[in-house]
Design a protein around this motif. Structure first.
Motif, PDB file in Angstrom:
ATOM      1  N   THR A  13       6.446 -10.049  -0.408  1.00 54.49           N
ATOM      2  CA  THR A  13       5.708  -9.219  -1.356  1.00 54.49           C
ATOM      3  C   THR A  13       4.446  -8.721  -0.669  1.00 54.49           C
ATOM      4  N   HIS A  17       1.682  -5.141  -5.013  1.00 53.49           N
ATOM      5  CA  HIS A  17       2.693  -5.494  -6.018  1.00 53.49           C
ATOM      6  C   HIS A  17       4.042  -4.841  -5.727  1.00 53.49           C
ATOM      7  N   LEU A  19       7.923  -5.569  -3.694  1.00 55.67           N
ATOM      8  CA  LEU A  19       8.863  -6.503  -3.093  1.00 55.67           C
ATOM      9  C   LEU A  19       9.556  -5.762  -1.965  1.00 55.67           C
ATOM     10  N   LEU A  69       7.130  -4.287  -7.959  1.00 55.12           N
ATOM     11  CA  LEU A  69       7.314  -5.485  -8.771  1.00 55.12           C
ATOM     12  C   LEU A  69       7.065  -5.127 -10.231  1.00 55.12           C
TER      13      LEU A  69
END
Length: 80
Positions: A13, A17, A19, A69
């Motif tokens: 990550t 924010h 992934l 995310l």
């Protein structure tokens, strides 16, 4: 031979924010066409949720997918 060049996978990550899921590129000598349904489904789901589109790219010998995310929706007091 695969044992000499195993597939490497990285999942991380970012502070922004996101992934990031990556795997090392391993070109096949026999070309098998992909229909891209899996990545297309992910992009569609993010669009339906009003999120930014995932980024899919090849970068520095890696196949990389960057996904925003999803933050949980806060429960408003009117729904309690």
């Amino acid at each position: 031979m695969l044992s000499q060049n195993p597939l490497k996978i990285r999942i991380r990550t970012t502070d922004e924010h996101q992934l990031i899921v990556e795997n090392s590129l391993q070109r096949k000598t026999l070309r098998v066409e992909s229909n891209g349904v899996g990545l297309s489904n992910i992009s569609t789901k993010y669009r339906l949720l009003g999120q930014s589109t995932p980024r899919i790219e090849e970068k520095d010998g890696w196949f990389q997918v960057t996904l925003p995310l999803l933050m949980p929706q806060s429960i408003s007091e009117t729904t309690l």
